[in-house]
Scaffold this active site. Sequence first.
Site, short mmCIF file in Angstrom:
data_model
loop_
_atom_site.label_atom_id
_atom_site.label_comp_id
_atom_site.label_asym_id
_atom_site.label_seq_id
_atom_site.Cartn_x
_atom_site.Cartn_y
_atom_site.Cartn_z
N ASP A 66 0.85 -1.20 0.00
CA ASP A 66 0.00 0.00 0.00
C ASP A 66 0.88 1.25 0.00
O ASP A 66 2.02 1.21 -0.47
CB ASP A 66 -0.93 -0.04 1.22
CG ASP A 66 -2.29 0.58 0.94
OD1 ASP A 66 -2.34 1.82 0.80
OD2 ASP A 66 -3.28 -0.15 0.87
N HIS A 283 -4.10 5.81 3.84
CA HIS A 283 -4.76 4.69 3.17
C HIS A 283 -4.27 3.35 3.71
O HIS A 283 -5.05 2.48 4.09
CB HIS A 283 -4.53 4.79 1.67
CG HIS A 283 -5.34 3.84 0.85
ND1 HIS A 283 -4.94 2.54 0.60
CD2 HIS A 283 -6.51 3.99 0.20
CE1 HIS A 283 -5.84 1.94 -0.17
NE2 HIS A 283 -6.81 2.80 -0.42
N SER A 457 -11.01 -0.66 -1.63
CA SER A 457 -9.79 -0.72 -0.82
C SER A 457 -10.07 -1.16 0.60
O SER A 457 -9.21 -1.71 1.28
CB SER A 457 -9.11 0.66 -0.78
OG SER A 457 -8.46 0.95 -1.98
#
Length: 536
Positions: A66, A283, A457
Amino acid sequence: MKYILNFLFLIWLVPLLGFSQEKKPKPNWQNLDLQADGIPGMSTEKAYEKLLMGKTGQSVVVAVIDGGVDIHHEDLKDKIWMNSKEIEGDSIDNDENGYIDDVNGWNFIGNAKGKNVQYDNLEVLRLVRELQPKYVSVLPSTPLGEKERRQFLEYQKMNTDYMRKLQIAELTERAIKEFKNHVDSIITRIDKKNPSIGELKKYKPKNKLERKALAMMIRGINDEGDFSKFYEDLVEGVDHYEAEVNYHLNMAYDPRSIVGDHYRDSKERYYGNADVKGPDALHGTHVAGIIAANRANNLGIKGIADQAKIMVLRVVPDGDERDKDVANALFYAVDNGARVVNMSFGKAYVKDKQIVDSAVRYAMQHDVLIIHAAGNEGQDNDANANYPNRNYVDSLGLNMGVAENWIEVGASNWKYDETLVAEFSNYGKRTVDVFAPGVAIHSTVPESKYKDEDGTSMAAPAVSGVAALIRSYYPKFTAAEVKKIILASVVKPSQKIKIVQDKAKKKVLLSDICITGGLVNAYNALQLAEKLAVDK
C-alpha cells in the site's frame, strides 16, 4: 467528497457522481451479523463468540502492499510484523536479504538517503510520455509496420484518454476551489468556525452561487452531523484535484529520479529504504486496521484477525503505482513469510505486466493467497481493464492462464436492499469473486486517529482478515483451500441489486455481477473450515 461533487452538479448540471443522502450505519457494522443485528456484515463478532472462544490461533503474517502504515498507531503497534533477524537502526543488512534495516517491511518508493516519493503520475500519462516522441507527428496515413501500427493506435487511444482526464481535472479543480472560496467567505461573514444549521439559515447569501454553497453546507451538517466533517471533506477534495493537475496528469512532472533505481531494469530488486510509513500513510493505515487492529486493548476499533501481523510494503504513491515496485513487494512478501497479501490498489493501464505476473506466479508457487480490490469506477471489469489482475499474459498480450490463489473483491453497503452493492464498486460476473463491506468503514489512520473511508480498498482487507483467521486457526489448509472455503461460505442475497451498466441503471442479481453471487462471511467460513478440518 460527495457534497463537493454535488455542488459541481449544481454548477454544470452534470451528474459527476450520484450519491444519495443516507444515515450512518451502526459502529463496527462490517463485523456484525445479518440475523442478529439486521446489518449485512461478515458476522466476525459472532464467529469470535460462538466458534473461537477458548481457542488460540497461530500468528499469521499479512503483507499490506500500500502507501505506508503508521506502525506506532495505538491500535496497531502490537500488530506489526517484526523481522527478528534484523537489528533496527544499525545500517547493516543483518539477515543478508538485500534490504538494510527492514525490521517491519520495506519502502520501494524512496531512496537510500531517506527521501521518499509522495506524488506520482497516472500510468496513462507515463505511457503517453514514453511513446509521444515516436508518434506525436505520425499521421494515420503514415506507413508503419504491423507492430508499430498497433502501438500507434494504442498511443492515440491513451492520449485521448489522458487529455480527457486532464480537462476534467482542470475544470473540477477550478470549480471546487470556487466552491471552497464561497464556503470560506460565508464562514468569515458569520464569524463561526463550526456553524450550526440555525446560524447558516440566518445568513443572507450575496448571489446565486453563494446560495447554492449555503445549501450544500446545510446538507453537509445534516448528513455528517457536524460542519467540521463536511469542511474536512472539502479540503480533501481541493487537495485531491490539485494533485490531479499538478502531479497525476502533469506531463512535466516525473519523480522517479528520487528513487535512484535503474527504472528500465524490471528485474532489479534491491533499492528503496526502511521508512514504511512515508509521507502519507492514511490509506495503508486504514487498510491495516481493518485486518488487524487490536481487539483486546479497549481502544479504537476491532480488527478481524486477532493473530495477524502486518508486514508493511510501501509501493503506492498519491498517483498510480509502478509495476516494477509491485512485483518487488510481492517477491519480498513471499520471501519473508507472508501467508496472505492484501493489494488495495489498481489502475486502468499497465506498463510491464510480465514482471508482475512473474511475482504473482512466485506467490502461487509458495502457497500465498493474494486478495485484490476490484476498483472504484462503478464499471464492469469483464469489459474494462483493471490491473493488476489474475490473468497471465505473454509479451503480445495473449492469455497464458490464471493465478488460482487470487480473490478479487467488490464493495458492499450496509443496507440489505437494492443498494447492497456500493454504487462506486466495480463488478464482473467472470472477474470479481465476492463482495465485502466497503462503505463507511471506521478504521485506523495516522497519529492514533480513526476515520470512516469508502472503497473496494476497504473491502479487500475485510477478506484478507477472514483469510488470516482461517490460516491462523486452521494452519494446515493451503492457500487454494482457504480460497475455496471463503468462496463456498458466502451469504447469497435473493433480492436484485441496483447497478449502472452501459450508462443505464439496471437491477440484477448478485450472481449476475459476481462469480459466487455472495458476500464474504467470517462465521460461515470458519464453520466450514472446522467441518473440513474434521473430515480431512
